[in-house]
Enzyme design. Structure first.
Site, PDB file in Angstrom:
ATOM      1  N   VAL A 157       0.837  -1.199   0.000  1.00 23.18           N
ATOM      2  CA  VAL A 157       0.000   0.000   0.000  1.00 23.18           C
ATOM      3  C   VAL A 157       0.869   1.245   0.000  1.00 23.18           C
ATOM      4  O   VAL A 157       0.626   2.188  -0.767  1.00 23.18           O
ATOM      5  CB  VAL A 157      -0.954  -0.002   1.201  1.00 23.18           C
ATOM      6  N   SER A 236      -4.119   1.279   8.081  1.00 24.20           N
ATOM      7  CA  SER A 236      -3.393   0.033   8.296  1.00 24.20           C
ATOM      8  C   SER A 236      -4.110  -0.817   9.337  1.00 24.20           C
ATOM      9  O   SER A 236      -5.022  -1.567   9.008  1.00 24.20           O
ATOM     10  CB  SER A 236      -1.957   0.339   8.712  1.00 24.20           C
ATOM     11  N   ARG A 237      -3.719  -0.708  10.589  1.00 25.78           N
ATOM     12  CA  ARG A 237      -4.376  -1.410  11.685  1.00 25.78           C
ATOM     13  C   ARG A 237      -4.352  -0.524  12.920  1.00 25.78           C
ATOM     14  O   ARG A 237      -3.379   0.185  13.175  1.00 25.78           O
ATOM     15  CB  ARG A 237      -3.666  -2.737  11.994  1.00 25.78           C
ATOM     16  N   ASP A 260      -9.565   5.055   9.292  1.00 28.33           N
ATOM     17  CA  ASP A 260     -10.387   4.002   8.690  1.00 28.33           C
ATOM     18  C   ASP A 260     -10.326   2.733   9.523  1.00 28.33           C
ATOM     19  O   ASP A 260     -11.143   1.836   9.357  1.00 28.33           O
ATOM     20  CB  ASP A 260      -9.912   3.715   7.262  1.00 28.33           C
ATOM     21  N   GLU A 265     -12.090  -2.220  17.212  1.00 27.59           N
ATOM     22  CA  GLU A 265     -12.855  -1.955  15.997  1.00 27.59           C
ATOM     23  C   GLU A 265     -14.088  -2.860  15.990  1.00 27.59           C
ATOM     24  O   GLU A 265     -13.937  -4.082  15.982  1.00 27.59           O
ATOM     25  CB  GLU A 265     -11.980  -2.237  14.775  1.00 27.59           C
ATOM     26  N   HIS A 284     -13.729   1.089   8.083  1.00 24.84           N
ATOM     27  CA  HIS A 284     -12.838   0.115   7.436  1.00 24.84           C
ATOM     28  C   HIS A 284     -13.248  -0.103   5.975  1.00 24.84           C
ATOM     29  O   HIS A 284     -13.441  -1.234   5.508  1.00 24.84           O
ATOM     30  CB  HIS A 284     -12.872  -1.217   8.199  1.00 24.84           C
TER      31      HIS A 284
END
Length: 326
Positions: A157, A236-237, A260, A265, A284
């Site tokens: 990415v 990403s995370r 995002d 989450e 997400h």
């Protein structure tokens, strides 16, 4: 995979193409390997086409599929699927992570440019001012000409983001422990330490994998080095950022964020991040959604074509990759 994903990954024309390459039963979409009724099919299976919802390929699953030799994954990460037993058998594993990287990079490009124009902040100002135009002083720091953007991680990415940013008059810097000066020059970016990137960037975009080494890489101390008014983007995370420290920075109004992904989450219902004017939350959505899923299916079909033609897989994942990929 989860059955609901199959039609979007392989619409009829693409499924027909896949069936012309492989002897595959599109009605057999499974989420468990231990069902007795599946034993005859698994005993003959040489190739698995997988996606979101795939169960763990542990020793027991492999024992049920003694002829299995290839996994073609129509999604990104393989971490939750592949076990040590897979590598010990010598399975060939391919991932569509390269295809999933494109929509994430497109999302990132869009929010970088919008953040540089302070579109999120000015939208909030316009809403609270009931449409009154911003004052010239509110626009003095707005614009993307020469804006300094820091990219953390030259992942699939991250590299796509660098490509998409190239036409714009931005000052791009990169931090990645696996990239040297020669490769940075080839990528056309300034290579800096993580600390320098954070301290000098107007916009910081996170593209590192979720590994033990990157857990909480943006901790309280590092978040504090980001300049006042800067924007932090995370596609990403959530685990890469200390959530308590991030919430404090955002609640204070010192930083802006486009998130995002979060940790946890989804966020709890009482999280202040839902209501802060300097936070832009999305559920997400940066990765492949809707008609973008077909791109993942195409990646699998292309790998299957190479497989039957005796060519090496283009997007093979090997065991040593796991330290560096999501």
């Amino acid at each position: 995979m989860a059955p609901e994903h199959l039609p979007a990954l392989f619409p009829p024309r693409l499924m027909n193409r896949l069936k012309s390459i492989l002897d595959i039963d599109e009605s057999l979409v499974i989420q468990r390997f231990d069902q007795e009724s599946l034993a005859p099919a698994l005993a003959e299976t040489e190739i698995l086409v997988t996606g979101w919802g795939v169960p763990h390929l542990d020793a027991a699953a492999l024992a049920a599929a003694p002829r299995l030799r290839v996994v073609l994954h129509a999604a990104g990460t393989i971490r939750s699927m592949i076990s040590d037993s897979c590598w010990e058998r010598g399975l060939l594993v391919s991932s569509a992570a390269h295809a999933n990287a494109l929509p994430v990079a497109e999302y990132t490009l869009a929010v970088i440019l919008l953040a540089g124009k302070n579109a999120f902040g000015l939208r909030e100002s316009m809403r609270t001012a009931h449409g009154l135009p911003p004052r010239p002083t509110d626009l003095a720091a707005v614009g993307n000409f020469g804006r300094r953007v820091g990219i953390i991680g030259a992942s699939r990415v991250g590299r796509r983001v660098l490509e998409l940013l190239r036409p714009f008059n931005l000052a791009i810097c990169l931090s990645d422990p696996y990239v040297d000066a020669i490769e940075a020059a080839r990528l056309g970016v300034e290579l800096v330490s993580l600390e320098e990137l954070l301290a000098s960037s107007d916009i910081v975009s996170l593209h590192a994998p979720d590994t033990p080494q990157t857990y909480r890489m943006l901790d309280r101390q590092r978040l504090a080095t980001i300049p006042d008014g800067a924007t932090l983007i995370n596609t990403s995370r959530g685990a890469l950022i200390d959530p308590e420290a991030l919430t404090e920075e955002l609640t204070s109004g010192r930083l802006n964020a486009v998130l995002d992904v979060t940790e946890p989450e989804p966020l709890p219902r009482n999280s202040p991040l839902y209501y802060l004017p300097n936070v832009f939350l999305t559920p997400h959505i940066a990765g492949s959604l809707g008609n973008e899923l077909e791109r993942l299916g195409r990646a699998v079909v292309q790998e299957a074509e190479r497989l039957v033609d005796g060519l090496p897989l283009l997007h093979q994942v090997v065991r040593t990759d796991l330290d560096r990929i999501a």
